[in-house]
Design a protein around this motif. Structure first.
Motif, PDB file in Angstrom:
ATOM      1  N   HIS A 121      -8.362 -12.612   4.431  1.00 33.60           N
ATOM      2  CA  HIS A 121      -7.190 -12.285   5.242  1.00 33.60           C
ATOM      3  C   HIS A 121      -6.495 -11.007   4.793  1.00 33.60           C
ATOM      4  O   HIS A 121      -5.471 -10.652   5.337  1.00 33.60           O
ATOM      5  CB  HIS A 121      -6.225 -13.454   5.243  1.00 33.60           C
ATOM      6  CG  HIS A 121      -6.857 -14.679   5.817  1.00 33.60           C
ATOM      7  ND1 HIS A 121      -7.202 -14.773   7.141  1.00 33.60           N
ATOM      8  CD2 HIS A 121      -7.273 -15.828   5.236  1.00 33.60           C
ATOM      9  CE1 HIS A 121      -7.779 -15.941   7.358  1.00 33.60           C
ATOM     10  NE2 HIS A 121      -7.840 -16.605   6.217  1.00 33.60           N
ATOM     11  N   ALA A 122      -7.022 -10.342   3.772  1.00 28.50           N
ATOM     12  CA  ALA A 122      -6.415  -9.092   3.333  1.00 28.50           C
ATOM     13  C   ALA A 122      -6.930  -7.958   4.212  1.00 28.50           C
ATOM     14  O   ALA A 122      -8.119  -7.870   4.473  1.00 28.50           O
ATOM     15  CB  ALA A 122      -6.740  -8.823   1.874  1.00 28.50           C
ATOM     16  N   GLY A 123      -6.051  -7.100   4.682  1.00 32.31           N
ATOM     17  CA  GLY A 123      -6.468  -5.942   5.446  1.00 32.31           C
ATOM     18  C   GLY A 123      -6.871  -6.306   6.865  1.00 32.31           C
ATOM     19  O   GLY A 123      -6.578  -7.396   7.355  1.00 32.31           O
ATOM     20  N   GLY A 154      -7.647  -1.305  -2.336  1.00 32.97           N
ATOM     21  CA  GLY A 154      -7.653  -2.633  -1.733  1.00 32.97           C
ATOM     22  C   GLY A 154      -8.686  -2.828  -0.640  1.00 32.97           C
ATOM     23  O   GLY A 154      -9.188  -3.924  -0.446  1.00 32.97           O
ATOM     24  N   GLY A 155      -9.044  -1.738   0.078  1.00 33.09           N
ATOM     25  CA  GLY A 155      -9.973  -1.899   1.190  1.00 33.09           C
ATOM     26  C   GLY A 155     -11.430  -1.877   0.784  1.00 33.09           C
ATOM     27  O   GLY A 155     -12.307  -1.954   1.628  1.00 33.09           O
ATOM     28  N   PRO A 163       2.852   3.545  -3.805  1.00 33.10           N
ATOM     29  CA  PRO A 163       2.736   4.838  -4.498  1.00 33.10           C
ATOM     30  C   PRO A 163       3.618   5.923  -3.890  1.00 33.10           C
ATOM     31  O   PRO A 163       4.225   6.711  -4.617  1.00 33.10           O
ATOM     32  CB  PRO A 163       1.254   5.185  -4.354  1.00 33.10           C
ATOM     33  CG  PRO A 163       0.583   3.889  -4.181  1.00 33.10           C
ATOM     34  CD  PRO A 163       1.533   3.015  -3.423  1.00 33.10           C
ATOM     35  N   VAL A 167       3.462   6.014 -11.944  1.00 36.40           N
ATOM     36  CA  VAL A 167       3.316   6.367 -10.530  1.00 36.40           C
ATOM     37  C   VAL A 167       1.908   6.898 -10.273  1.00 36.40           C
ATOM     38  O   VAL A 167       1.262   6.532  -9.287  1.00 36.40           O
ATOM     39  CB  VAL A 167       4.372   7.410 -10.129  1.00 36.40           C
ATOM     40  CG1 VAL A 167       4.075   7.975  -8.756  1.00 36.40           C
ATOM     41  CG2 VAL A 167       5.764   6.785 -10.142  1.00 36.40           C
ATOM     42  N   LEU A 186      10.862   8.660  -8.043  1.00 31.11           N
ATOM     43  CA  LEU A 186      10.839   9.463  -9.267  1.00 31.11           C
ATOM     44  C   LEU A 186      11.446  10.845  -9.013  1.00 31.11           C
ATOM     45  O   LEU A 186      12.294  11.324  -9.772  1.00 31.11           O
ATOM     46  CB  LEU A 186       9.397   9.600  -9.764  1.00 31.11           C
ATOM     47  CG  LEU A 186       9.204  10.368 -11.064  1.00 31.11           C
ATOM     48  CD1 LEU A 186       9.946   9.681 -12.194  1.00 31.11           C
ATOM     49  CD2 LEU A 186       7.731  10.485 -11.396  1.00 31.11           C
ATOM     50  N   ALA A 232       6.226   8.853 -14.598  1.00 32.17           N
ATOM     51  CA  ALA A 232       5.236   9.698 -13.913  1.00 32.17           C
ATOM     52  C   ALA A 232       3.845   9.132 -14.124  1.00 32.17           C
ATOM     53  O   ALA A 232       3.032   9.092 -13.195  1.00 32.17           O
ATOM     54  CB  ALA A 232       5.329  11.130 -14.424  1.00 32.17           C
ATOM     55  N   LEU A 279      -3.582   0.895  -5.941  1.00 35.45           N
ATOM     56  CA  LEU A 279      -3.169   0.267  -4.696  1.00 35.45           C
ATOM     57  C   LEU A 279      -4.008   0.705  -3.512  1.00 35.45           C
ATOM     58  O   LEU A 279      -4.046   0.023  -2.516  1.00 35.45           O
ATOM     59  CB  LEU A 279      -1.694   0.567  -4.450  1.00 35.45           C
ATOM     60  CG  LEU A 279      -0.845  -0.361  -5.296  1.00 35.45           C
ATOM     61  CD1 LEU A 279       0.479   0.267  -5.633  1.00 35.45           C
ATOM     62  CD2 LEU A 279      -0.641  -1.679  -4.576  1.00 35.45           C
ATOM     63  N   TRP A 280      -4.658   1.826  -3.630  1.00 35.44           N
ATOM     64  CA  TRP A 280      -5.463   2.272  -2.499  1.00 35.44           C
ATOM     65  C   TRP A 280      -6.920   1.874  -2.622  1.00 35.44           C
ATOM     66  O   TRP A 280      -7.768   2.375  -1.923  1.00 35.44           O
ATOM     67  CB  TRP A 280      -5.295   3.792  -2.314  1.00 35.44           C
ATOM     68  CG  TRP A 280      -3.991   4.067  -1.648  1.00 35.44           C
ATOM     69  CD1 TRP A 280      -3.194   3.142  -1.061  1.00 35.44           C
ATOM     70  CD2 TRP A 280      -3.323   5.311  -1.495  1.00 35.44           C
ATOM     71  NE1 TRP A 280      -2.052   3.729  -0.557  1.00 35.44           N
ATOM     72  CE2 TRP A 280      -2.104   5.061  -0.809  1.00 35.44           C
ATOM     73  CE3 TRP A 280      -3.623   6.617  -1.861  1.00 35.44           C
ATOM     74  CZ2 TRP A 280      -1.207   6.064  -0.495  1.00 35.44           C
ATOM     75  CZ3 TRP A 280      -2.727   7.606  -1.543  1.00 35.44           C
ATOM     76  CH2 TRP A 280      -1.529   7.338  -0.870  1.00 35.44           C
ATOM     77  N   SER A 294      -0.539   4.183 -10.090  1.00 37.93           N
ATOM     78  CA  SER A 294      -0.386   3.272  -8.955  1.00 37.93           C
ATOM     79  C   SER A 294      -1.176   3.754  -7.738  1.00 37.93           C
ATOM     80  O   SER A 294      -1.529   2.949  -6.886  1.00 37.93           O
ATOM     81  CB  SER A 294       1.087   3.110  -8.595  1.00 37.93           C
ATOM     82  OG  SER A 294       1.546   4.235  -7.893  1.00 37.93           O
ATOM     83  N   PHE A 295      -1.468   5.046  -7.670  1.00 38.62           N
ATOM     84  CA  PHE A 295      -2.185   5.546  -6.496  1.00 38.62           C
ATOM     85  C   PHE A 295      -3.580   4.936  -6.359  1.00 38.62           C
ATOM     86  O   PHE A 295      -3.851   4.273  -5.358  1.00 38.62           O
ATOM     87  CB  PHE A 295      -2.260   7.075  -6.523  1.00 38.62           C
ATOM     88  CG  PHE A 295      -1.050   7.733  -5.926  1.00 38.62           C
ATOM     89  CD1 PHE A 295      -1.047   8.148  -4.609  1.00 38.62           C
ATOM     90  CD2 PHE A 295       0.081   7.921  -6.681  1.00 38.62           C
ATOM     91  CE1 PHE A 295       0.069   8.738  -4.047  1.00 38.62           C
ATOM     92  CE2 PHE A 295       1.199   8.510  -6.129  1.00 38.62           C
ATOM     93  CZ  PHE A 295       1.197   8.917  -4.809  1.00 38.62           C
ATOM     94  N   TYR A 312       0.836  -1.205   0.000  1.00 44.22           N
ATOM     95  CA  TYR A 312       0.000   0.000   0.000  1.00 44.22           C
ATOM     96  C   TYR A 312       0.870   1.254   0.000  1.00 44.22           C
ATOM     97  O   TYR A 312       0.435   2.323  -0.387  1.00 44.22           O
ATOM     98  CB  TYR A 312      -0.922   0.022   1.221  1.00 44.22           C
ATOM     99  CG  TYR A 312      -2.053  -0.949   1.123  1.00 44.22           C
ATOM    100  CD1 TYR A 312      -3.224  -0.598   0.450  1.00 44.22           C
ATOM    101  CD2 TYR A 312      -1.959  -2.217   1.666  1.00 44.22           C
ATOM    102  CE1 TYR A 312      -4.257  -1.499   0.336  1.00 44.22           C
ATOM    103  CE2 TYR A 312      -2.994  -3.126   1.554  1.00 44.22           C
ATOM    104  CZ  TYR A 312      -4.139  -2.757   0.884  1.00 44.22           C
ATOM    105  OH  TYR A 312      -5.158  -3.645   0.761  1.00 44.22           O
TER     106      TYR A 312
END
Lengths: 180, 148
Positions: free
Chosen positions: B140-142, B53-54, A149, B43, A156, B40, B50-51, B46-47, A146
């Motif tokens: 089992h995640a989180g 997940g919950g 990022p 990246v 970067l 860039a 990956l966020w 990816s925000f 998590y």
């Protein structure tokens, strides 16, 4: 009292050794100075020592860069008292990954790719190696990803800045003092 | 103001500002720009990836620890479970679920309100019914409600 026998072991020191030692000393000084900077998150730091590694890579090739990078990790951690602590292994994993990526990146056509590319790629490899080791060993939970990022943003940003500094240093003619 | 600075210091300041050096942008080659743009973009993507997940995608209803049903969290509906002392009504709306009514005396699971995070749990103990949300990556995640 018997006279001391002069040592029969002689370690020949080459000009290569002096050069690597000099650059490694600069890298160690930078990484020690960096520990004084406050960090918003453990693991996010500028990685200024990588500027030296990039300069050595461009001037003297991958073998010298690997020496400087690994000497920096070992001696730097000895200086700040982190040798064999978790942080040391994270730094080692990051350094090994970024050296592997730099070995590939040095074959990019130099007409189009300069030190900034090498720096950014190495920075991403650095956080990649650290996160994988952290996931496998320190935090055995996918939760560490998590933070990816944030780490990627830092990589970067600092990768670009370090690359620009290295490029500017490389644009100057090398002022190499003679080996003693 | 400028004249007040001694020559030596001015020279030093100018050097620090990069006088006589190539400007920063000339240090970047075409491929560098391309690589920076690609990185860039990666990246930035990816925000959200990956966020997310919950986020929960289904509600799991259990009675006495036995699975009664799994409800997808994409359509609004109500579901009734008969437990030990009566009927518990579960309400599902897109992205969330709650216990609408329960025969238990203290109504803890009803007062918990809407559950939105994966692994959040509402337990209606008197009626032996639980409502749990599940997301990507299994149970089992989180974190769940208990060890949050």
């Amino acid at each position: 009292m018997p006279a001391m026998t002069p040592s029969t072991i002689e370690l020949p020191v080459t000009a290569d050794d002096y050069r690597i030692a000099r650059y490694a000393a600069a890298a160690i000084a930078l990484s020690v100075a960096e520990t004084a900077l406050p960090s918003p998150l453990p693991g996010i730091k500028p990685g200024l020592a990588n500027i030296i590694v990039l300069v050595v890579l461009a001037r003297y090739g991958w073998r010298d860069a690997a020496w400087v990078s690994l000497l920096r990790v070992v001696a730097g951690s000895l200086v700040i008292g982190q040798f064999l602590a978790p942080g040391f292994f994270l730094a080692l994993a990051g350094a090994l990954c970024s050296l592997a990526v730099l070995a590939a990146a040095q074959h990019l056509p130099p007409r189009f790719f300069g030190p900034v590319s090498a720096s950014v790629l190495a920075a991403f490899a650095h956080i990649g190696g650290q996160l994988l080791l952290a996931r496998a060993w320190l935090v055995p939970h996918d939760g560490v990803f998590y933070l990816l990022p944030l780490f990627a943003t830092a990589a970067l940003l600092f990768g670009t800045i370090n690359g620009l500094v290295a490029a500017r240093l490389l644009a100057k003619p090398s002022t190499e003092p003679p080996a003693p | 103001m400028k004249d007040n600075i001694p020559d030596g210091l001015r020279e030093l300041l100018e050097q620090a500002a990069g006088a006589g050096q190539a400007p920063w942008r000339t240090l970047l080659r075409p491929g560098d720009w391309l690589l920076l743009l690609c990185c860039a973009a990666l990246v930035a993507t990816s925000f959200p990836l990956l966020w997310r997940g919950g986020v929960a995608d289904r509600a799991i209803v259990k009675r006495d620890g036995q699975l009664v049903t799994e409800l997808a969290l994409n359509v609004a509906r109500k579901y009734e479970v008969t437990g030990a002392i009566g009927t518990t009504v579960i309400e599902v709306q897109p992205g969330r679920a709650r216990v609408l009514s329960d025969p238990g005396p203290r109504q803890y699971c009803v007062q918990q309100g809407w559950l939105t995070r994966a692994n959040a749990v509402a337990i209606c103990a008197p009626n032996h019914v639980t409502l749990q949300l599940a997301g990507r990556g299994g149970a089992h995640a989180g974190y769940d409600t208990i060890n949050y």
